[in-house]
Design a protein around this motif. Sequence first.
Motif, mmCIF file in Angstrom:
data_model
loop_
_atom_site.group_PDB
_atom_site.id
_atom_site.type_symbol
_atom_site.label_atom_id
_atom_site.label_comp_id
_atom_site.label_asym_id
_atom_site.label_seq_id
_atom_site.Cartn_x
_atom_site.Cartn_y
_atom_site.Cartn_z
ATOM 1 N N GLU A 139 0.834 -1.204 0.000
ATOM 2 C CA GLU A 139 0.000 0.000 0.000
ATOM 3 C C GLU A 139 0.873 1.259 0.000
ATOM 4 N N TYR A 140 2.125 1.121 0.458
ATOM 5 C CA TYR A 140 3.013 2.271 0.635
ATOM 6 C C TYR A 140 4.339 2.132 -0.119
ATOM 7 N N LEU A 141 4.582 0.938 -0.651
ATOM 8 C CA LEU A 141 5.856 0.631 -1.280
ATOM 9 C C LEU A 141 5.615 0.174 -2.714
ATOM 10 N N SER A 142 6.496 0.582 -3.611
ATOM 11 C CA SER A 142 6.441 0.085 -4.982
ATOM 12 C C SER A 142 7.800 -0.524 -5.319
ATOM 13 N N LYS A 143 7.816 -1.344 -6.348
ATOM 14 C CA LYS A 143 9.042 -2.062 -6.718
ATOM 15 C C LYS A 143 10.207 -1.110 -7.001
ATOM 16 N N ASP A 144 9.906 0.050 -7.565
ATOM 17 C CA ASP A 144 10.979 0.989 -7.896
ATOM 18 C C ASP A 144 11.577 1.686 -6.664
ATOM 19 N N LEU A 145 11.024 1.412 -5.498
ATOM 20 C CA LEU A 145 11.558 1.977 -4.262
ATOM 21 C C LEU A 145 12.322 0.937 -3.444
ATOM 22 N N ILE A 146 12.683 -0.165 -4.096
ATOM 23 C CA ILE A 146 13.492 -1.200 -3.461
ATOM 24 C C ILE A 146 14.896 -1.130 -4.053
ATOM 25 N N ILE A 147 15.866 -0.987 -3.181
ATOM 26 C CA ILE A 147 17.269 -0.970 -3.596
ATOM 27 C C ILE A 147 17.872 -2.303 -3.189
ATOM 28 N N HIS A 148 18.098 -3.147 -4.172
ATOM 29 C CA HIS A 148 18.584 -4.497 -3.893
ATOM 30 C C HIS A 148 19.943 -4.493 -3.206
ATOM 31 N N GLU A 149 20.831 -3.640 -3.637
ATOM 32 C CA GLU A 149 22.154 -3.559 -3.009
ATOM 33 C C GLU A 149 22.528 -2.090 -2.854
ATOM 34 N N ILE A 150 22.418 -1.608 -1.627
ATOM 35 C CA ILE A 150 22.757 -0.223 -1.330
ATOM 36 C C ILE A 150 24.241 -0.010 -1.608
ATOM 37 N N SER A 151 24.569 1.074 -2.290
ATOM 38 C CA SER A 151 25.974 1.346 -2.592
ATOM 39 C C SER A 151 26.644 2.165 -1.492
ATOM 40 N N ALA A 152 25.858 2.853 -0.687
ATOM 41 C CA ALA A 152 26.383 3.712 0.365
ATOM 42 C C ALA A 152 26.959 2.884 1.513
ATOM 43 N N SER A 153 27.828 3.525 2.302
ATOM 44 C CA SER A 153 28.444 2.800 3.412
ATOM 45 C C SER A 153 28.376 3.536 4.752
ATOM 46 N N THR A 154 27.788 4.735 4.749
ATOM 47 C CA THR A 154 27.614 5.470 6.005
ATOM 48 C C THR A 154 26.140 5.803 6.182
ATOM 49 N N LYS A 155 25.767 6.107 7.408
ATOM 50 C CA LYS A 155 24.375 6.445 7.696
ATOM 51 C C LYS A 155 23.888 7.591 6.806
ATOM 52 N N GLU A 156 24.672 8.655 6.708
ATOM 53 C CA GLU A 156 24.268 9.818 5.919
ATOM 54 C C GLU A 156 24.078 9.459 4.446
ATOM 55 N N GLU A 157 25.028 8.676 3.910
ATOM 56 C CA GLU A 157 24.937 8.277 2.503
ATOM 57 C C GLU A 157 23.746 7.347 2.260
ATOM 58 N N VAL A 158 23.491 6.448 3.197
ATOM 59 C CA VAL A 158 22.353 5.530 3.064
ATOM 60 C C VAL A 158 21.045 6.314 3.062
ATOM 61 N N LEU A 159 20.914 7.254 3.995
ATOM 62 C CA LEU A 159 19.692 8.069 4.027
ATOM 63 C C LEU A 159 19.524 8.823 2.707
ATOM 64 N N ALA A 160 20.609 9.391 2.193
ATOM 65 C CA ALA A 160 20.536 10.128 0.921
ATOM 66 C C ALA A 160 20.152 9.195 -0.225
ATOM 67 N N GLU A 161 20.704 7.987 -0.253
ATOM 68 C CA GLU A 161 20.384 7.045 -1.327
ATOM 69 C C GLU A 161 18.900 6.659 -1.300
ATOM 70 N N LEU A 162 18.371 6.424 -0.114
ATOM 71 C CA LEU A 162 16.948 6.071 0.013
ATOM 72 C C LEU A 162 16.050 7.260 -0.348
ATOM 73 N N VAL A 163 16.411 8.442 0.120
ATOM 74 C CA VAL A 163 15.619 9.637 -0.204
ATOM 75 C C VAL A 163 15.669 9.910 -1.701
ATOM 76 N N ASN A 164 16.821 9.734 -2.329
ATOM 77 C CA ASN A 164 16.916 9.938 -3.780
ATOM 78 C C ASN A 164 15.991 8.987 -4.528
ATOM 79 N N ALA A 165 15.891 7.754 -4.067
ATOM 80 C CA ALA A 165 14.965 6.798 -4.693
ATOM 81 C C ALA A 165 13.532 7.295 -4.568
ATOM 82 N N VAL A 166 13.181 7.806 -3.391
ATOM 83 C CA VAL A 166 11.830 8.342 -3.188
ATOM 84 C C VAL A 166 11.584 9.528 -4.117
ATOM 85 N N CYS A 167 12.554 10.422 -4.219
ATOM 86 C CA CYS A 167 12.398 11.620 -5.062
ATOM 87 C C CYS A 167 12.270 11.276 -6.542
#
Length: 149
Positions: free
Chosen positions: A5-33
């Motif tokens: 209901e809240y998630l779509s396939k294009d908002l799933i990152i199979h393998e996150i490339s980031a390695s720090t908390k800040e980078e991970v948050l940015a990668e997830l937010v970029n997917a949302v945007c």
Amino acid sequence: MRLDEYLSKDLIIHEISASTKEEVLAELVNAVCRAHPEVDGRAALKVLHEREQLGTTGIGDGIAIPHGKLSDLGRIVLSVGRSSAGFGFDSLDGKPVHIVFLVLAPEHVAGMHLRVLAHISRLLKDVAFRRALIEAPDANAMWELLSKA
């Protein structure tokens, strides 16, 4: 309640490339945007960083559930990422995070926001579900698990 209901396939990152908390948050937010151009990425990151300053959302067992509320968001949006290697997230147990669920919610849906967080938390307490998500070979396999949850 179901996550699809809240998630779509294009908002799933199979393998996150980031390695720090800040980078991970940015990668997830970029997917949302990318999926929801109306979302203000800077505002989302600011809200998430403010929430992390209150206390980590790295809840342990390789899981983090960063979340925040945005005034101009029309509905709850989820993004999910997985990291085989794991990344630092200041988790309560001090261990690397392998699964991260980002939850962004409108300010006016506090009750539903909490229900979504509780649902995600219950799902991820199931060791078999968590293992299946970590071992999923691709985003489609992750979607198959999450769309039925």
